[in-house]
Design a protein around this motif. Structure first.
Motif, PDB file in Angstrom:
ATOM      1  N   ARG A   1      38.334  41.386  35.646  1.00 33.49           N
ATOM      2  CA  ARG A   1      37.206  42.193  36.103  1.00 33.49           C
ATOM      3  C   ARG A   1      36.398  41.443  37.152  1.00 33.49           C
ATOM      4  O   ARG A   1      36.273  40.222  37.100  1.00 33.49           O
ATOM      5  N   THR A   2      35.852  42.214  38.076  1.00 29.28           N
ATOM      6  CA  THR A   2      35.009  41.649  39.127  1.00 29.28           C
ATOM      7  C   THR A   2      33.603  41.401  38.585  1.00 29.28           C
ATOM      8  O   THR A   2      33.285  41.754  37.444  1.00 29.28           O
ATOM      9  N   ARG A   3      32.745  40.854  39.444  1.00 23.61           N
ATOM     10  CA  ARG A   3      31.360  40.616  39.046  1.00 23.61           C
ATOM     11  C   ARG A   3      30.597  41.917  38.814  1.00 23.61           C
ATOM     12  O   ARG A   3      29.528  41.921  38.198  1.00 23.61           O
ATOM     13  N   THR A   4      31.128  43.036  39.290  1.00 24.64           N
ATOM     14  CA  THR A   4      30.521  44.340  39.033  1.00 24.64           C
ATOM     15  C   THR A   4      31.307  45.133  37.989  1.00 24.64           C
ATOM     16  O   THR A   4      31.198  46.351  37.899  1.00 24.64           O
ATOM     17  N   ASP A   5      32.130  44.431  37.210  1.00 21.55           N
ATOM     18  CA  ASP A   5      32.865  45.005  36.084  1.00 21.55           C
ATOM     19  C   ASP A   5      33.942  46.001  36.500  1.00 21.55           C
ATOM     20  O   ASP A   5      34.293  46.900  35.744  1.00 21.55           O
ATOM     21  N   LYS A   6      34.472  45.854  37.707  1.00 22.91           N
ATOM     22  CA  LYS A   6      35.596  46.683  38.135  1.00 22.91           C
ATOM     23  C   LYS A   6      36.886  46.094  37.557  1.00 22.91           C
ATOM     24  O   LYS A   6      37.126  44.886  37.651  1.00 22.91           O
ATOM     25  N   LEU A   7      37.719  46.952  36.987  1.00 24.60           N
ATOM     26  CA  LEU A   7      38.991  46.525  36.420  1.00 24.60           C
ATOM     27  C   LEU A   7      40.011  46.312  37.543  1.00 24.60           C
ATOM     28  O   LEU A   7      40.209  47.190  38.378  1.00 24.60           O
ATOM     29  N   VAL A   8      40.643  45.134  37.544  1.00 25.59           N
ATOM     30  CA  VAL A   8      41.575  44.768  38.617  1.00 25.59           C
ATOM     31  C   VAL A   8      42.904  44.316  38.012  1.00 25.59           C
ATOM     32  O   VAL A   8      42.930  43.551  37.047  1.00 25.59           O
ATOM     33  N   PHE A   9      44.007  44.797  38.594  1.00 25.36           N
ATOM     34  CA  PHE A   9      45.349  44.327  38.234  1.00 25.36           C
ATOM     35  C   PHE A   9      45.971  43.669  39.465  1.00 25.36           C
ATOM     36  O   PHE A   9      45.833  44.175  40.577  1.00 25.36           O
ATOM     37  N   PHE A  10      46.650  42.532  39.263  1.00 21.99           N
ATOM     38  CA  PHE A  10      47.330  41.882  40.376  1.00 21.99           C
ATOM     39  C   PHE A  10      48.556  41.136  39.867  1.00 21.99           C
ATOM     40  O   PHE A  10      48.672  40.828  38.680  1.00 21.99           O
ATOM     41  N   THR A  11      49.477  40.878  40.770  1.00 22.93           N
ATOM     42  CA  THR A  11      50.709  40.187  40.408  1.00 22.93           C
ATOM     43  C   THR A  11      50.725  38.786  40.992  1.00 22.93           C
ATOM     44  O   THR A  11      50.274  38.552  42.114  1.00 22.93           O
ATOM     45  N   ASP A  12      51.221  37.864  40.199  1.00 26.81           N
ATOM     46  CA  ASP A  12      51.463  36.487  40.635  1.00 26.81           C
ATOM     47  C   ASP A  12      52.337  35.830  39.584  1.00 26.81           C
ATOM     48  O   ASP A  12      51.857  35.439  38.516  1.00 26.81           O
ATOM     49  N   ALA A  13      53.621  35.736  39.882  1.00 28.23           N
ATOM     50  CA  ALA A  13      54.569  35.174  38.924  1.00 28.23           C
ATOM     51  C   ALA A  13      54.646  33.658  39.003  1.00 28.23           C
ATOM     52  O   ALA A  13      55.341  33.016  38.219  1.00 28.23           O
TER      53      ALA A  13
END
Length: 208
Positions: free
Chosen positions: A175-187
């Motif tokens: 989550r960001t500092r404004t509580d936005k839900l974030v998905f990302f990839t990094d294997a």
């Protein structure tokens, strides 16, 4: 707190609880994230009085204005109940118009249900038909989906600091500092518990 990052979430029955001093404190502390939950429950003053909320629509608008002026970029969420005892179509429309006006990042919606032991259950009639409650609920859900989509679209292409709290379906979640839900990839590496810098390449109403 993880690596000095802290969150403050205000859940209160009365928006005047959030004094100017508290707002200034949130604005001045780097470790406090810019996300505030401030329920209003209904937009019509008569419904608020029936709910015994202790404030008016103008009170609520005022505190929201103070918060946004003091904390630029703040994300606001709220709680709304539709179909409270005696709520008319016109009173519901006031709530609808308020959501359209104030444009919250998140809205937690619920249809009123009778709860044993409450004043409403003892002294008021649950007279809004269930079908109408669901219609009002879906109307606000649709409105908020559009608002959230527009607000989140502004983040497209930006790099956001994300506190990573899990792994879901092959992607890191945080989550960001404004509580936005974030998905990302990094294997390549482990990110759990870290603060990651993530460039936003796709947005939607509920996540980035």
């Amino acid at each position: 707190p993880i690596k000095g990052l802290a969150r403050i979430r205000f859940l209160t029955s009365h928006p005047n609880f959030m004094s100017r001093r508290i707002i200034r404190t949130i604005a001045s502390l780097e470790k406090v994230c810019q996300h505030i939950n401030l329920p209003f429950q209904a937009g019509d003053d008569n419904v608020l009085e029936s709910m015994r909320r202790g404030y008016t629509l103008d009170d609520y608008r005022s505190i929201i204005g103070i918060i946004r002026e003091a904390i630029p970029g703040v994300a606001l969420s709220t709680d709304v109940i539709v179909g409270f005892c005696g709520e008319t179509a016109a009173q519901f429309q006031v709530t609808h118009d308020l959501l359209q006006e104030l444009r919250f990042d998140k809205v937690h919606l619920a249809a009123y249900s009778n709860r044993s032991g409450t004043i409403a259950s003892r002294k008021m009639e649950d007279d809004v038909p269930q079908e109408e409650k669901l219609h009002r609920l879906k109307t606000l859900e649709s409105l908020q989906e559009g608002i959230a989509s527009e607000l989140n679209a502004r983040l497209l292409g930006r790099t956001e600091e994300v506190l990573v709290d899990g792994h879901e379906r092959g992607k890191w979640r945080g989550r960001t500092r404004t509580d936005k839900l974030v998905f990302f990839t990094d294997a390549e590496r482990e990110h759990y518990g870290e603060l990651a810098q993530v460039r936003i390449t796709q947005t939607g109403p509920w996540s980035l």
